[in-house]
Design a protein around this motif. Structure first.
Motif, short mmCIF file in Angstrom:
data_model
loop_
_atom_site.label_atom_id
_atom_site.label_comp_id
_atom_site.label_asym_id
_atom_site.label_seq_id
_atom_site.Cartn_x
_atom_site.Cartn_y
_atom_site.Cartn_z
N GLY A 74 -4.85 7.16 -12.63
CA GLY A 74 -4.15 7.77 -11.49
C GLY A 74 -3.02 8.73 -11.58
O GLY A 74 -2.72 9.14 -12.72
N ARG A 75 -2.37 8.87 -10.53
CA ARG A 75 -1.32 9.85 -10.40
C ARG A 75 0.19 9.25 -10.42
O ARG A 75 1.29 9.82 -10.82
N TRP A 76 0.15 8.02 -10.04
CA TRP A 76 1.59 7.32 -10.04
C TRP A 76 1.72 6.20 -11.24
O TRP A 76 0.81 5.35 -11.46
N VAL A 77 2.87 6.16 -11.53
CA VAL A 77 3.29 5.22 -12.58
C VAL A 77 4.58 4.22 -11.94
O VAL A 77 5.27 4.82 -11.16
N LEU A 125 10.59 -1.66 -6.85
CA LEU A 125 9.54 -0.99 -7.55
C LEU A 125 9.59 0.32 -7.53
O LEU A 125 9.76 0.97 -6.60
N LYS A 126 9.87 0.88 -8.76
CA LYS A 126 9.95 2.40 -8.78
C LYS A 126 8.56 3.15 -8.97
O LYS A 126 7.92 2.95 -9.87
N LEU A 127 8.05 4.09 -8.16
CA LEU A 127 6.76 4.81 -8.36
C LEU A 127 7.13 6.28 -8.57
O LEU A 127 7.77 6.76 -7.87
N THR A 128 6.63 6.93 -9.67
CA THR A 128 6.92 8.19 -10.18
C THR A 128 5.72 8.94 -10.10
O THR A 128 4.81 8.26 -10.83
N ASP A 129 5.82 10.13 -9.64
CA ASP A 129 4.50 11.07 -9.81
C ASP A 129 4.26 11.76 -11.24
O ASP A 129 5.00 12.49 -11.45
N THR A 151 0.70 -1.14 0.04
CA THR A 151 -0.07 -0.08 0.03
C THR A 151 0.85 1.01 -0.04
O THR A 151 1.97 1.21 0.52
N TYR A 152 0.26 2.30 -0.50
CA TYR A 152 1.15 3.63 -0.49
C TYR A 152 0.20 4.80 -0.42
O TYR A 152 -0.93 4.60 -0.43
N ASP A 153 0.68 5.95 -0.23
CA ASP A 153 -0.29 7.21 0.24
C ASP A 153 0.30 8.14 -0.77
O ASP A 153 1.38 8.14 -1.41
N GLU A 154 -0.11 9.47 -0.72
CA GLU A 154 0.33 10.72 -1.37
C GLU A 154 1.43 11.02 -1.06
O GLU A 154 2.13 11.95 -1.87
N GLN A 155 1.97 10.91 0.09
CA GLN A 155 3.18 11.38 0.68
C GLN A 155 4.44 10.56 0.27
O GLN A 155 5.54 11.06 0.60
N GLY A 156 4.24 9.64 -0.20
CA GLY A 156 5.51 8.73 -0.69
C GLY A 156 5.62 7.68 0.32
O GLY A 156 6.59 6.84 0.12
#
Length: 415
Positions: free
Chosen positions: A258-261, A270-274, A35-40
């Motif tokens: 969504g916002r994250w790729v 796993l790299k999440l980019t805004d 799980t993840y949130d908007e603050q990273g």
């Protein structure tokens, strides 16, 4: 957002359609969820190992309640409706039944990617054998609905643009091939070079971004995740950098809106980019570039106009110089002929001259009022300021240009 370490190479990832939840399939056969949130911030939700062999593919049901995994162990766990393998076999499954419904064997090399066309219920597959195939899942035939010609390169990834009317294919040599569904599946209609290495993954951007219908994300073996606009073709920029590790899979959360790729390669993270930061910054830079171009264009026009005015001023100066020279010569000639006459004249003669001048001025005004045609007015003006015409046959009378030199014809006699 910081990278999420998983401790093993990731073969596939999938986002939950409505929640901030991402699943990864690992080389060890494990499936890890975060799980993840908007603050990273992120947190590991669970880890499952349905097989001891590597997990090669993941899929979720439409509501996200079921996760299906396929792996090297040739098993389907909580199963996917379609899957492919290294031998080029495509199998169609029904989760309610233990056996595959149909098997397709028209490909002879590995299956690299799938693309679902919901409007026609067609499954598009790309293969290492260099061909693209289309399967109608409603048909009971085990042959494909269509298959392309050999593209003479491994086809690795699939995505759509222009509301699904064009299919983009990533290849081993770094070419993006464009297939037009209206033109058929026999061959591509365009080939777009530019990537230095193979294009292993493709993904669409969320539809609310500008030019989303013609923009895709490309994952290359050089480790760069790029945003590329197609038709017209334009590299928008680099979204993420995996260093020296190739990118194998790309996905956008919230069902692709969504916002994250998320992007994965061989570096066990796993790299999440805004995307919001990336595309909004690019939009601001494009606006600034457009303003600069407008200013440059305005400046260029101004320079041209100034140059035209300078040339016009030079011509006027030449005319004025000629007129002044003629007036000066006339005055000198009149002075030589009439010298001494002014001293013998009396005041009465001066009054007569002033009267003659007044009569001439009144006559000119009356003539202008009597006949006000523009043609005669311009004719009179030309008579007063008419310059000597150039005679093309009299080359000695030609006016010297800025970059010309007038010489005597005898100069060339000895050459």
């Amino acid at each position: 957002m910081p990278d999420i370490p998983v401790g093993s190479q990731i073969f596939d990832l999938v986002f939950h359609p409505t929640e901030s939840l991402v699943f990864t399939g690992l080389l060890t056969g494990e499936v890890m969820a975060f799980t993840y949130d908007e603050q990273g911030n992120y947190d590991q939700k669970f880890t499952a190992r349905p097989s001891k062999r590597s997990c090669r593919g993941l899929a979720l049901s439409g509501d996200g309640s079921k996760l299906w995994a396929v792996g090297k162990g040739k098993g389907v766990h909580t199963l996917d409706v379609e899957s492919g393998d290294d031998d080029g076999v495509i199998k169609l499954w029904d989760p309610r039944k233990p056996e595959a419904l149909r098997s397709y064997t028209h490909h002879f090399d590995f299956i690299s990617d799938f693309l679902w066309l919901d409007d026609k219920k067609h499954l598009v597959s790309s293969s290492g054998d260099g061909t693209l195939s289309v399967i109608d899942v409603r048909s009971k035939k085990v042959e494909p609905f269509a298959q392309s010609e050999d593209q003479e390169d491994e086809l690795l990834s699939l995505a759509t643009i222009k509301n699904g009317q064009k299919v983009i294919v990533g290849t081993q040599i770094g070419i993006l091939s464009v297939f037009n569904r209206k033109s058929g599946w026999g061959d591509c209609v365009d080939r777009i070079p530019g990537h230095p290495h193979s294009i292993d993954a493709l993904c669409n951007v969320p539809s609310h971004y500008p030019n989303a219908q013609s923009t895709i994300l490309t994952g290359s073996s050089d480790g760069l995740l790029r945003a590329v606009q197609i038709l017209p073709t334009k590299l928008l920029g680099v979204v993420a950098d995996h260093g020296e590790f190739p990118i194998e899979r790309i996905a956008v959360d919230r069902g692709g809106e969504g916002r994250w790729v998320g992007s994965v390669g061989h570096e066990e993270v796993l790299k999440l980019t805004d995307l919001k930061e990336v595309f909004e910054d690019d939009g601001d830079e494009e606006e600034v570039d457009e303003e600069d171009e407008d200013e440059d264009a305005a400046g260029g026009n101004k320079v041209d106009l100034v140059g035209g005015e300078e040339e016009k001023d030079d011509d006027d100066a030449d005319v004025e110089a000629e007129e002044k020279s003629a007036v000066k010569k006339g005055k000198e000639k009149a002075t030589e002929q009439d010298i001494g006459s002014d001293s013998d004249s009396d005041p009465g003669d001066e009054d007569d001259k002033e009267a003659d001048v007044d009569e001439d001025e009144d006559g000119a005004g009356a003539g202008a009022g009597a006949d006000s045609s523009d043609e005669e007015m311009f004719t009179d003006s030309r008579k007063r300021k008419k310059k000597p015409e150039n005679d093309p046959m009299q080359m000695t009378k030609r006016k010297k240009g800025r970059n010309e030199i007038v010489t005597d014809p005898s100069f060339f006699a000895d050459l």
